[in-house]
Every structure is written in C-alpha cells, then in structure tokens.
Design a protein around this motif. Structure first.
Motif: not given
Length: 663
Positions: A52-66
């Motif tokens: 619902v939050d994503q809603g078909g809009g822009l992709a949600i991106n998040s990252h951190t180096e392991l």
C-alpha cells in the motif's frame, strides 16, 4: 515505522518463527502451532502495508554494505517496486494458508514442529529473494529454498520414494545453480556491483560485454529452480512430500523464484536476441510436453505438478516476448488457483486416509463426500483452463496477447521468432490444459473407481482455507485494469484475437475430453475390468474389439488396474505410454549422466582400494615385518647374545682379512 523498516521485518518474522519453533518444538509443543501461523500472518500484514505504501510508484531502495570485499561490494539492500510488492503479498497469503491448513492436515504427525519451522524458513527465504536489492543476498535466499525443499519433500523419509525425490530435487536444482552462480559473478564483474539497480544501469548503457553467455548461464539456474525444460524432471517426483508443501512450492515459492528473477533482470536477457529465442524454445517445449504428460498421469498430484510446469512455461513465454507485466500477472493468478488445487487435492487425500488413494482411477463420486473440495476445485480448474471470467483467463490471455503483438511486429521488444514460438505453443497448450483439467474433474468427482473408506469430515482449518483461495481464483483476473500501474504500464486487457482463439480451443479441449470420457465409460460397462487389467496399455474399446496379447506387466490386484473409463488413453493413443513416464527424459539423463558418474565412481573406488590402499598397506607392512624380525632376535638369553657377538666378530675379521689381502 518507516516503509523500509517494515520491509525488513517481512522476511525476518518468519525466520524468527522458524528458529523459535525449532527450539521450542520438543520442550513446549503447545507453542508450535501459534509459532507456525502468527509470524507468517504478521509478515503478510506487513507485506500488505508495504504494498500500500509503495502504491505502484517509484521503487523503494535502501542498502548498506555488509562487509568490505576488496573488489565487488556485497550489500544488504532492498529494491521494492510494484510487482515485487505484489509478489510478496502472494507469498504471504499462500504461506499463511498453508500453515493454517497444515495444523489440520498434519495434526497427528510427530514431526510437525520441524515441518512447520521449515515452512516458515522456506517462506522467509522466498521473501528475501523478492525484496532483495543485491544479487548475492538474493542468492542466499535462493539456496536456502533449495535446502528447505530437500527436507520438506523428504518429510516422509521412511519411504524410498520420498528419499529419492528429495535427493533428485536437490541435485537437479544444484545442476542449474552452478552455471547460475558463474553468471552472477560475470554480471557483477561487468557492472562492478551486485546491486540490481547498478546492474540494470550497466545493461542500459551497453556495458555488458558478453550478454548472450551471461544470459544463458543464468537461464540454466532459472530452468532448475522454476522446473523449465530440460531441468523440470524433479518437480513431478517432489509430490512425495506432504500436500501442503506441494502447494507452497508450486504456488508461491521455489518455482516462482526463477520466473521472478528473470522478470526483475529482464533487460539483461533482452540484451541478447539469441537468449530470448532460447527462452522461448524452453517455454514452448515445457508447455506442450507437460500438457501431454499431465493428460497421461493417474496420480492427482502428478497431474497438478505437470500442470504447474505448463503454467511456468506460459510465464517464461511472456518473458521471452519481453512482457514481464503479463508474466507476473499470470504468476499472481496462478499462485492463487494452483494453491487451491493442491490444498483441495489434500482434502481428497485426507478424506481417504492415505496417499495411495491419490490415484484418480480409484476415486468414485467424491463430489458428495468432499463438497468443499468439489466446488472450490471446480473453480480452480476453470481458472486453470482459462475459461472466462475466472482469473486464469485474463492472465493467460495477457501472455498470448503479448506473444501475438511480438509475432505480428506490433512491438520489437523481442525477436519475432520468440513471438511465434510462444503464440503457437501457447495455443496448443490451451487445448491440452483444458483437456487434462476436464479429465481430472471427471475422474475425481464422477469416476467409477473403488469406493474408498470414509474418514469423516475434514477439519475447518482445511476447508476454510479453500474458500479463501477461491475468491482470488475467481475474481483476481478482473484486476487487469489497474495492474499495469504496478508494473511497466503496459496494457493487460485481453486481445480479441487471442481471447477468441484461446477460449475456443479450451472449450474444444474440454468438450472432446468429455466426449472421450462418455465413450470410454460406455465401453467400460461392457468390458470386464479384468480384461483391462491384462492389457494396461490399451483402451477399453481396443480390448473389446481385439483380445490382444500384452507383454506389459499384468496387475495382480484387479482393483489397481487402469481405469477403463480414462479418456486420456483414448486421446493420446500410442503416445500415452511415453507421456506417462515423462517421455523417458529420466532414462535419457540416467544414460547420459547418472550411469557414467556411477561408472567413474566405481573406477575411483577400485583404484583407491586396490592400488592406493595397496601402497599404503605395503608402507605399513614393511616396518612391521622388520620389527617382527628384530623382536624375535630379542630372546633374553645371554649365551645367544654372546654367540651372536662372536659370530659377528668372526665375520668382521674375515672381511677385514679379505680386504687386506686384496689390497
């Protein structure tokens, strides 16, 4: 909480539930069922919230180096676009239904705690694949699913079939995973990163150096995981596991992972026209071959297994013509009605009290004994056969419509050859799908087999789940309008030409099968069952017309003879014998791979035992013999020692004289 935090919890909660279930399975059995259901249910709720939050809009991106790698970094990242959000909801729905269903199906199973924990771990791994933004993290979920399938398919490890099936599933999928891993490394080397967004950016800029090689290596892993030709042979045998596991594997996890992977990295495959044609050929052979094989199976779960292979072929076909929207649309619709089909089959098996009565030739008028399974399976079979207005019609027509657009040159997102291959084989498969779906319905619910013992009513946890899944099986296809906003924006509205052709061919397949069933049923009333038992590879009409001599094994128990009213035998004719064993692919693989490996292992064992061990034994024997000789000289007798000393002295003196004389 932020959407990113919620997304992290989606795969984490089932994982924690699996760990807690394993730890408390023996010490606190009362907590096993809540730990099986509640974490997965909570994960579903969070997945819906993320969608619902994503809603078909822009992709949600998040990252951190392991951790620093010194070269290509590995990152714990999220990449959630529209179709990833919807696939996660599908996984949550099916996994929750399977866990609830299993509380009734396996209520008396002593290994239920480990089973429930593995199902939760399986779910967590698939959700990790869906949400992962890094290919190496995705690979972790990919491999965890492989080991979970090994244990779950082999749940009934007391039976040789389950042990062999679990080993086969593991080895065949690993056969594809080796080139898959090489392909991932090659892809990351060109992109300089395992991040999916970076890889796609590299492809868009033309930075992929060997697209055909990379794509073909990746397709090997996809073929193994998603049971596409030629690595599909493990899936029918995987039916040896519990039926809820089959529903989970076939509807929302394992086999969906390969399709999802190609959909997510579709530009990588589109960079190579050859790879797209290869994918189209794989999809076409998978569709037609599995349809013929399904029409020849007697076990209800094997029919559904080959059905899954065929529907995966449709999804791969949509990807082969460059339309991931149609592929994921069919993946979502198929996940609902295929889970329903397997769980309804589980109700039938549970009602009979034994897996052995899954043979459709032994079923008799089950519609009266299991009405919930009858009505819901009817809905699911209509969706499978793509009869409007059920969900399968809209999703399958999206695939055929996309293939028609490519074949006729309306779009150039894939080679025209791919479009024609997918369109023609897809239409042929539409006939076969309707035929085996009709055959399954007739034999299971209107069959004339032996009367199975009645084991009473089914638990509510099993029947209620069927009605829950019947809703999307019936209505989800109507979402073809808003769904493009969640994918690539391409229209999923059914195309008139393929809709008429596909539906017409499906109706033809169903009607012809029904006519064949009526014909063979009429003949069966005039032919003694024992005559058919003596000729298991002949249809009832042939037995009646000719008293042929059969060289096939004769059934000792007449009740186990093939159903003389089986329309599959009449429709397939001489092809039935080959289709029933999957066109002998297992035999081919045994000759090409298994036997040479076994012969090599035998040679290595011989060399190890007879050559290497001989030297090892000799190296140990020589000092032992010398020690024995020296030990015998140690008698403890002083006179013997003095005599030996004098003898040695004499020898030395004589030797010295000889040397002196010679000098």
């Amino acid at each position: 909480m932020t959407t990113t935090t919620l997304a992290v919890l989606v795969p984490l909660l089932p994982f924690l539930g699996a760990v807690a279930g394993l730890l408390l399975g023996r010490t606190a059995p009362g907590f096993v069922r809540p730990l099986a259901v509640l974490p997965v249910l909570a994960s579903l709720a969070l997945a819906v919230t993320v969608a619902v939050d994503q809603g078909g809009g822009l992709a949600i991106n998040s990252h951190t180096e392991l951790t620093p790698t010194g070269s290509v970094p590995i990152e714990l990242g999220l990449h959630i676009d529209g179709f990833a959000a919807l696939v996660a909801v599908l996984v949550g729905v099916v996994a929750t239904c399977v866990q609830i269903y299993s509380t009734g199906y396996l209520r008396d199973d002593p290994r239920y705690p480990s089973y429930a924990a593995l199902v939760s771990l399986f779910t967590s791994a698939m959700l990790l694949v869906v949400y992962s933004g890094d290919l190496m993290v995705l690979l972790v979920g990919w491999e965890i699913m492989g080991i979970c399938s090994y244990f779950l398919v082999g749940h009934y490890w007391e039976t040789p079939e389950a042990r062999a099936a679990s080993l086969k599933a593991f080895l065949v999928t690993k056969l594809g995973d080796v080139p898959f891993l090489i392909g991932l490394f090659a892809l990351a080397t060109d992109a300089g990163s395992f991040r999916i967004t970076t890889v796609l950016g590299t492809v868009a800029s033309g930075g992929l150096h060997h697209p055909t090689v990379v794509a073909l290596l990746l397709l090997a892993g996809v073929a193994g995981k998603s049971a596409l030709f030629p690595l599909h042979t493990w899936l029918p045998d995987a039916m040896a596991g519990p039926t809820p596991v089959s529903a989970l594997i076939h509807a929302a996890t394992m086999v969906a992972a390969g399709i999802y992977f190609v959909a997510r990295l579709l530009p990588v495959f589109q960079a190579s026209a050859a790879a797209m044609v290869v994918l189209a050929v794989m999809a076409g052979v998978t569709m037609v071959g599995s349809g013929l094989a399904a029409l020849a199976q007697d076990d209800i779960k094997r029919v559904l297994a080959y059905s899954t292979i065929g529907q995966l072929g449709y999804m791969a076909g949509a990807l082969a013509v460059g339309d991931r929207g149609a592929a994921v649309f069919h993946l979502l619709a198929h996940g609902a009605f295929k889970a329903l089909l397997f769980l309804a089959a589980g109700v039938i098996i549970h009602a009979s009290g034994t897996n052995s009565l899954a043979a459709m030739s032994r079923m008799k008028d089950l519609r009266l004994r299991v009405p919930d399974a009858f009505w819901t399976m009817t809905v699911a079979l209509l969706a499978l056969a793509a009869i409007p207005p059920f969900s399968g019609f809209f999703s399958k027509e999206a695939v055929l419509g996309a293939a028609e657009h490519v074949a006729t040159g309306h779009t150039e997102q894939a080679p025209g050859a791919s479009g024609w291959i997918v369109l023609i084989t897809g239409l042929v498969t539409a006939v076969l799908t309707a035929a085996y779906a009709t055959r399954l319905w007739l034999l299971a619910f209107r069959g004339h087999g032996a009367e199975a013992p009645d084991h009473g009513s089914q638990p509510v946890t099993m029947t209620a789940v069927l009605w829950v899944l019947a809703i999307p099986s019936l209505a989800f296809g109507l979402a073809f309008g808003p769904l493009p906003d969640w994918f690539d924006g391409r229209d999923l509205t059914p195309v008139l030409t393929t809709s008429v052709l596909g539906t017409g061919l499906a109706l033809v397949g169903g009607i012809v099968t029904y006519g064949a069933w009526r014909h063979t049923t009429a003949l069966a009333t005039r032919v003694p069952l024992g005559a058919v038992a003596a000729h298991p590879d002949a249809d009832a009409g042939h037995v009646e017309a000719e008293a042929i001599a059969s060289h096939e094994p004769v059934y000792g128990d007449v009740a186990k003879a093939p159903d003389p009213a089986d329309p599959g035998r009449l429709l397939l004719g001489p092809l039935h014998r080959h289709a029933a064993v999957g066109f002998h692919l297992d035999t081919v693989y045994s000759v090409l791979f298994v036997r040479p490996v076994q012969a090599g292992a035998t040679l290595v064992r011989f060399l190890d035992r007879e050559v290497v061990d001989t030297y090892v034994r000799g190296a140990g024997a020589l000092p032992r013999w010398l020690g024995t000789a020296v030990r015998r000289a140690q008698t403890g007798n002083v006179q013997t020692y003095v005599s030996a000393l004098l003898a040695g002295t004499v020898v030395l003196v004589v030797a010295a004289l000889l040397v002196a004389t010679g000098a």
